[in-house]
Each structure stands twice: as structure tokens, then as C-alpha cells.
Design a protein around this motif. Structure first.
Motif, PDB file in Angstrom:
ATOM      1  N   ARG A 129       0.836  -1.128   0.002  1.00  0.00           N
ATOM      2  CA  ARG A 129      -0.112  -0.037   0.041  1.00  0.00           C
ATOM      3  C   ARG A 129       0.776   1.279   0.147  1.00  0.00           C
ATOM      4  O   ARG A 129       0.316   2.422  -0.631  1.00  0.00           O
ATOM      5  N   LEU A 130       2.212   1.314   0.606  1.00  0.00           N
ATOM      6  CA  LEU A 130       2.778   2.234   0.569  1.00  0.00           C
ATOM      7  C   LEU A 130       3.715   2.396  -0.516  1.00  0.00           C
ATOM      8  O   LEU A 130       4.388   3.578  -0.680  1.00  0.00           O
ATOM      9  N   GLY A 131       3.869   1.623  -1.231  1.00  0.00           N
ATOM     10  CA  GLY A 131       4.528   1.762  -2.506  1.00  0.00           C
ATOM     11  C   GLY A 131       5.518   0.434  -2.950  1.00  0.00           C
ATOM     12  O   GLY A 131       5.330  -0.212  -3.800  1.00  0.00           O
ATOM     13  N   PRO A 132       6.434   0.044  -2.081  1.00  0.00           N
ATOM     14  CA  PRO A 132       7.478   0.802  -1.126  1.00  0.00           C
ATOM     15  C   PRO A 132       8.075   1.926  -1.531  1.00  0.00           C
ATOM     16  O   PRO A 132       8.827   2.566  -0.826  1.00  0.00           O
ATOM     17  N   VAL A 133       8.569   1.795  -2.950  1.00  0.00           N
ATOM     18  CA  VAL A 133       9.514   2.847  -3.550  1.00  0.00           C
ATOM     19  C   VAL A 133       8.707   4.249  -3.966  1.00  0.00           C
ATOM     20  O   VAL A 133       7.957   3.782  -4.706  1.00  0.00           O
ATOM     21  N   PRO A 156      17.947   6.121  -1.966  1.00  0.00           N
ATOM     22  CA  PRO A 156      17.824   6.499  -0.390  1.00  0.00           C
ATOM     23  C   PRO A 156      16.380   6.025  -0.032  1.00  0.00           C
ATOM     24  O   PRO A 156      15.955   5.371   1.007  1.00  0.00           O
ATOM     25  N   ALA A 157      15.299   6.512  -1.073  1.00  0.00           N
ATOM     26  CA  ALA A 157      14.020   6.013  -0.707  1.00  0.00           C
ATOM     27  C   ALA A 157      13.863   4.674  -0.796  1.00  0.00           C
ATOM     28  O   ALA A 157      13.082   4.035  -0.135  1.00  0.00           O
ATOM     29  N   ALA A 158      14.473   3.661  -1.608  1.00  0.00           N
ATOM     30  CA  ALA A 158      14.199   2.560  -1.779  1.00  0.00           C
ATOM     31  C   ALA A 158      14.994   1.786  -0.555  1.00  0.00           C
ATOM     32  O   ALA A 158      14.605   0.547  -0.206  1.00  0.00           O
ATOM     33  N   LEU A 159      15.902   2.394   0.154  1.00  0.00           N
ATOM     34  CA  LEU A 159      16.554   1.781   1.296  1.00  0.00           C
ATOM     35  C   LEU A 159      15.750   2.069   2.536  1.00  0.00           C
ATOM     36  O   LEU A 159      15.973   1.418   3.425  1.00  0.00           O
ATOM     37  N   ALA A 206       8.127  -7.008  -2.144  1.00  0.00           N
ATOM     38  CA  ALA A 206       7.162  -6.097  -2.779  1.00  0.00           C
ATOM     39  C   ALA A 206       7.878  -5.002  -3.738  1.00  0.00           C
ATOM     40  O   ALA A 206       7.120  -4.480  -4.694  1.00  0.00           O
ATOM     41  N   ALA A 207       8.895  -4.606  -3.397  1.00  0.00           N
ATOM     42  CA  ALA A 207       9.737  -3.928  -4.284  1.00  0.00           C
ATOM     43  C   ALA A 207      10.097  -4.310  -5.709  1.00  0.00           C
ATOM     44  O   ALA A 207       9.883  -3.563  -6.692  1.00  0.00           O
ATOM     45  N   THR A 280       3.767   5.740 -10.781  1.00  0.00           N
ATOM     46  CA  THR A 280       4.071   4.801  -9.491  1.00  0.00           C
ATOM     47  C   THR A 280       4.729   5.686  -8.562  1.00  0.00           C
ATOM     48  O   THR A 280       4.340   5.472  -7.380  1.00  0.00           O
ATOM     49  N   LEU A 281       5.748   6.434  -8.817  1.00  0.00           N
ATOM     50  CA  LEU A 281       6.625   6.982  -7.779  1.00  0.00           C
ATOM     51  C   LEU A 281       5.853   7.995  -7.049  1.00  0.00           C
ATOM     52  O   LEU A 281       5.694   8.161  -5.921  1.00  0.00           O
ATOM     53  N   ARG A 282       4.971   8.807  -7.806  1.00  0.00           N
ATOM     54  CA  ARG A 282       4.103   9.685  -7.282  1.00  0.00           C
ATOM     55  C   ARG A 282       3.267   9.241  -6.434  1.00  0.00           C
ATOM     56  O   ARG A 282       2.937  10.043  -5.276  1.00  0.00           O
ATOM     57  N   GLU A 283       2.618   7.924  -6.883  1.00  0.00           N
ATOM     58  CA  GLU A 283       1.140   7.618  -6.034  1.00  0.00           C
ATOM     59  C   GLU A 283       1.882   7.047  -4.452  1.00  0.00           C
ATOM     60  O   GLU A 283       1.468   7.358  -3.709  1.00  0.00           O
ATOM     61  N   GLY A 284       2.942   6.313  -4.786  1.00  0.00           N
ATOM     62  CA  GLY A 284       3.683   5.763  -3.623  1.00  0.00           C
ATOM     63  C   GLY A 284       4.009   6.851  -2.667  1.00  0.00           C
ATOM     64  O   GLY A 284       4.083   6.519  -1.387  1.00  0.00           O
TER      65      GLY A 284
END
Length: 556
Positions: A129-133, A156-159, A206-207, A280-284
Motif C-alpha cells: 500500500r505504501l509503494g514501497p518505493v 535512499p527512498a528504496a533503502l 514487494a519492491a 507509480t513513484l508519485r502515487e507511492g
């Protein structure tokens, strides 16, 4: 003559001549005119520049930053130690373990394994639900269109999410291992490492699915199915009649294998960060920002809306006829029912909430008045809260409440219908198991029926509670600065469970149901419905004090 003849004459008022004259009159400004394109900065330098700009405008010094980090780490460590101490005391107070392969029931190690399975499913659902990225609003607007390597921007966001999940997973596994399973030494270290790596593997998986174009809705659905599988497996183990008395301790090869798997998934995610679409990045990022804001604001309703709305379907193949809507009252109830039916997360939450008390009655080491009471209260609040999703959406967008010709009190009472039906079904399932544990099943079912309105009233009261007043004086706490009266706001809803379910508390504590308990529960249920129907945002004592102040002011 020749030079004069060679020079072309332009008529007066020509736009081209006027533009040339205006350009000649411009001052020598380095920002005007031709310029050479320099070297495109790297993604790392862009991230550094953004961080420096944010720090320069934040007004916080390095000392305040270190103080915040120290306070956060100290609070987390103290919280983990407190929880660990409570769980250890609970483990010491439990009766001895049953014999190996004892017929009937469920062993404590098997219960811990099922809890970890449910936690993994919840983590996968949340990560989906959060993305995750994702990229936050400002980052998505400025970073994504830049002609730089997107991998370095998003690394950094993916980590961030896998690291947070690993820390939480390690803490949960260590608490369960040391508190309930009495593990220690090298086994505790291996269990903590395995918990951290397992949580990281779930989020990284999930990523990877996100980078492959799998919709977040499907990832969240997979996590919900894993969450539902936990009580189903528990029921199968109980029906089988045999349960293992212990589970194998994790070995170093297993930990190393989990580390290798996590590393491989991290490499795959890092290599595919550049192919993630901007949408996808904006939605997450928007969902994650909304969830973080809800946590900081202590608003669980907004957190639930963020997690539910992030994976809501934008279009449906078929529409419901809504045949049960025959008037204003039935239309409101039908709307709540449709909201609950379309929310898979809340349906799963109701199923899990029904499984908690049932498992507490079949685990020999938890089948005590305290264990059953805690499981009933926790499961009841989960089920009633999940069924009041319509009331929570109506609190933030009361469109239907304003369009229908119904009074405010009538609206809130109608909002209790769907949570009441869910609470009644949950109570019949749960108290059938409680009656089997304590005896006299019919008496317990009667008490469950008269107590169901309290759960519905508490859920609706919590859904319509006011937001904390952040303009009031702040109080320093280990969790940060909080406004005065925030606990009173958070307690709206659970206060009805604490007060209006006292006969139920006493019945579970004594292990029996009497006539006066049922009678008292009926009256308390009526009181709970009346309290939840009130539209006053302030408490009774606060309103009384304000009336006294107004009378004093009028007399003066």
C-alpha cells in the motif's frame, strides 16, 4: 552612393527594427544572451544540494539534530525494554508447557510461529500500500524530470523502508523469543538477525514486484491472504489434534541464506529503479506522506484512509443495484455496507479479530481469565473498528449525511447498524469458544448478544472524535511535544469499552455468567448507544466548567 545603395532601407515602425534596437539597448547582463551548457550535475550532488537547502531553511542546528536523534533512540530502546519485561513476566506466569504432541489445543511455539506469519502478511500488505518505493511531492516535481540517473536519486527512498522493516522485525522476534520462548544467548542473536532479514526480504520482494509493474493492489492482496492464512492454519492444527511442543531454532546457515536472499533482492531492486514510471513513484510517495502525517498527528483515522484509499480501484467492471436502499435510513446503512464490502483489508481484519480469542481459548498456556480477557478486548476492538469505515469517511467528508433528511443523532445511530451486525456475528463466534472454555455456552451467547451494541457505539464514537487541538500548550513527552488533552481525544471510543463492558470483564474474570451481569450489560449497552449518539465534541466535565464560567461572566 554605392554603400548607401547597398544598405537596405527598412520602413519606419518595422517590428524587426524595433526588436533589434531594444536588444541593443539592453545592459550587459550575463544572464541575458547566449550561454554555454555546463556539465550536468550528478544525482548525488543534486541530493546533497537538496539536503543542504532544506537544512539551511529548517533553522535547526547540529546540536538540536543530535538531541532529537538521542531522544528518539532512547525512547525506542526504553519502549522495547519495557515490552520485553512485560512479555517476560507474562511468560513466567504462564503454566508449564503441555506434553509433546498433546491431543487438542495449540502449543505456544506454534502460536508464535503463526503470529510471525500474520506479521509477515501485515508487513507485505502495508509495503504494497505504501509503494514501497516512492517520491514525495516536492521530489517528484523537481527530481523526476531532471536528465540524471534516476537510480541514484531513488536509492535512499528504496533503502528507507527495508531498513525500518528490518529494525521492527528484529525487535518483534527478539521480544517473542526472549519473552515467550525463553530463548537466550546465541539463539537469541540468530533469531533477531533472522527476523530482521526476513522483514527486509518481505519488503524487498514487494519492491521487486513493484518494479515489475505489479499493481500495488495485488501486492496488498497477497499480504492480506497471508494474514488470513494464519488463523486458518491454526484451525487446521487444532482440528488435527496434534501440535508440536517446540520449533527448531534458527541456525547460522539459515541466517546466511536469508542474508544472501536479501542481498540479491536489493541488487535487483537497485538495478530496476530506473524503469519505475513517474506515476507509480508519485502515487507511492503521496500515500507514504499521508501516512507519515497521520502518525505524527496521532490520527489513526487518517492513517486508515491512507492505507485503504491508496489501493482502491479507480474503476469497477460492475455496479451494485443497491436494492436495499428504500429510503434515507436504509440508504445510509447500505452505503456503510458497500464501503465495508469493498474494503478487503477490513474484511481480513474482522476474520483475524475473530481468530484471536478463539486461539486464546485453545492454547493451554494462554487459556486463563487474563489471557482470554485481553484477547476478547483486542479482537473486539479490531472487529468493531474495521466495520466503522463508513463512519470514518463520513467524518472527513459528510456528503451523504448532509444530503439525506436525517438528524445528526439519527445519522449516528444509523451508523451503528453495520458495526452492530458485525459485532453480533463476531460475538457469537467468539463467545461460543469462550463458553466451550468456561462452560454454559448458552449463557455466554446471551451475554454476547446484549454486549454487541457497546462495540458498535464505541467504534462510531471513535470515528467521530475531534482532532487534537495543536493550538493548545504543548507538553514534553518521550514521544515528543504533544498538546494538552490529546489523551482525552484518543480515549473517545475505548472509554465506552472500558466502562460499559464491565459486566463482561467480570464474567470472564470469574468464569461464569449470572442474571445480574446480563441485566447490567443491557442497561450499559443502552447508555453506550446514547453517549455515542451525542454530537457534542467536548466532554461532559468540560461543558459543565464552561457553563459555570459563562454564568459567572453573566453575573459579573
Amino acid at each position: 552612393m554605392t554603400g548607401a545603395a547597398a544598405t537596405p532601407r527598412t520602413p519606419p515602425g518595422d517590428p524587426a527594427t524595433a526588436a533589434d534596437d531594444a536588444r541593443d539597448e539592453l545592459p550587459d547582463d550575463p544572464r541575458v544572451g547566449d550561454f554555454d551548457l555546463g556539465e550536468v550535475p550528478s544525482a548525488r550532488s543534486i541530493r546533497r544540494f537538496t539536503a543542504q537547502a532544506a537544512r539551511s531553511r529548517a533553522g535547526a542546528s547540529i546540536g538540536s539534530l543530535l538531541t532529537d536523534v538521542y531522544t528518539t533512540v532512547t525512547s525506542v530502546v526504553i519502549s522495547v525494554l519495557i515490552v520485553l519485561g512485560v512479555v517476560q513476566q507474562l511468560g513466567d506466569s504462564l503454566p508449564p508447557a503441555p506434553p509433546v504432541h498433546a491431543p487438542g489445543g495449540l502449543s505456544l511455539p506454534m502460536l508464535v510461529a503463526l503470529v510471525l506469519l500474520a506479521a509477515a502478511g501485515a508487513l507485505l500488505s502495508t509495503a504494497g500500500r505504501l509503494g514501497p518505493v516512492g517520491a514525495e511531492g516536492a521530489q517528484a516535481a523537481w527530481w523526476l524530470p531532471l536528465p540524471v540517473d534516476r537510480r541514484a536519486l531513488l536509492r535512499p527512498a528504496a533503502l528507507r523502508v527495508p531498513v525500518v522493516a528490518a529494525l521492527a522485525g528484529a525487535a518483534v522476534v527478539v521480544v517473542l523469543e526472549a519473552g515467550l520462548l525463553t530463548g537466550g544467548g546465541a539463539g537469541l542473536v540468530r533469531a533477531g538477525l533472522l527476523g530482521a532479514l526476513g522483514a527486509a526480504v518481505v519488503v524487498l520482494g514487494a519492491a521487486v514486484a513493484q518494479t515489475r509493474g505489479v499493481p500495488r493492489r495485488r501486492i496488498a492482496l497477497a499480504g492480506d491472504l497471508a494474514l488470513v492464512a494464519a488463523p486458518v492454519l491454526a484451525a487446521l492444527v487444532v482440528l488435527a489434534g496434534r501440535t508440536p511442543a517446540s520449533l527448531p531454532s534458527p541456525s547460522w546457515p539459515v541466517v546466511v541464506g536469508a542474508a544472501v536472499l536479501a542481498s540479491l533482492l536489493a541488487v535487483v531492486v537497485d538495478r530496476r529503479l530506473g524503469v519505475l514510471p513517474g506515476r507509480t513513484l508519485r502515487e507511492g510517495g503521496s500515500v507514504a506522506t499521508q501516512a507519515v502525517g497521520a502518525v505524527v498527528s496521532l490520527d489513526s483515522r487518517e492513517l486508515g484512509r491512507a492505507l485503504s484509499g491508496g489501493v482502491a480501484a479507480s474503476a469497477r467492471r460492475r455496479s451494485s443495484r443497491l436494492r436495499t436502499a428504500r429510503g434515507p435510513a436504509t440508504a445510509l446503512v447500505t452505503a456503510d455496507l458497500v464501503v465495508l464490502r469493498r474494503s478487503v483489508r477490513h474484511l481480513v481484519q474482522v476474520v483475524v479479530a475473530a481468530g484471536l480469542p478463539v486461539l486464546a481459548t485453545v492454547v493451554p498456556q494462554l487459556a486463563s481469565p487474563v489471557g482470554v480477557l485481553v484477547a476478547v478486548l483486542l479482537g473486539g476492538w479490531m472487529a468493531s473498528s474495521a466495520s466503522a469505515e463508513g463512519a470514518r469517511w463520513a467524518e472527513v467528508a459528510p456528503v451523504l449525511d448532509r444530503l439525506l433528511p436525517l438528524g445528526d443523532r439519527t445519522v449516528r445511530r444509523l451508523r451503528m447498524v453495520v458495526p452492530g451486525v458485525v459485532a453480533l456475528a463476531w460475538s457469537l463466534v467468539v463467545f461460543a469458544a469462550v463458553g466451550r472454555w468456561a462452560g454454559a455456552t448458552l449463557d455466554w451467547l446471551l451475554l454476547a448478544v446484549v454486549a454487541a451494541p457497546v462495540w458498535a457505539a464505541a467504534a462510531v464514537r471513535a470515528a467521530y472524535r475531534p482532532a487534537p487541538r495543536w493550538d493548545k500548550p504543548l507538553v514534553a513527552t518521550p514521544a515528543g511535544a504533544l498538546p494538552t488533552g490529546v489523551l482525552q481525544v484518543i480515549a473517545r471510543g475505548p472509554d465506552l469499552v472500558a466502562f460499559c463492558l464491565l459486566p463482561l470483564w467480570v464474567a470472564i474474570g470469574l468464569g461464569t455468567v449470572t442474571t445480574w451481569m446480563v441485566t447490567a450489560q443491557v442497561w450499559l449497552s443502552v447508555i453506550a448507544v446514547m453517549v455515542a449518539s451525542s454530537t457534542a465534541e467536548k466532554g461532559w466535565m468540560e461543558r459543565l466548567l464552561e457553563e459555570q464560567d459563562q454564568r459567572k461572566g453573566g453575573a459579573a
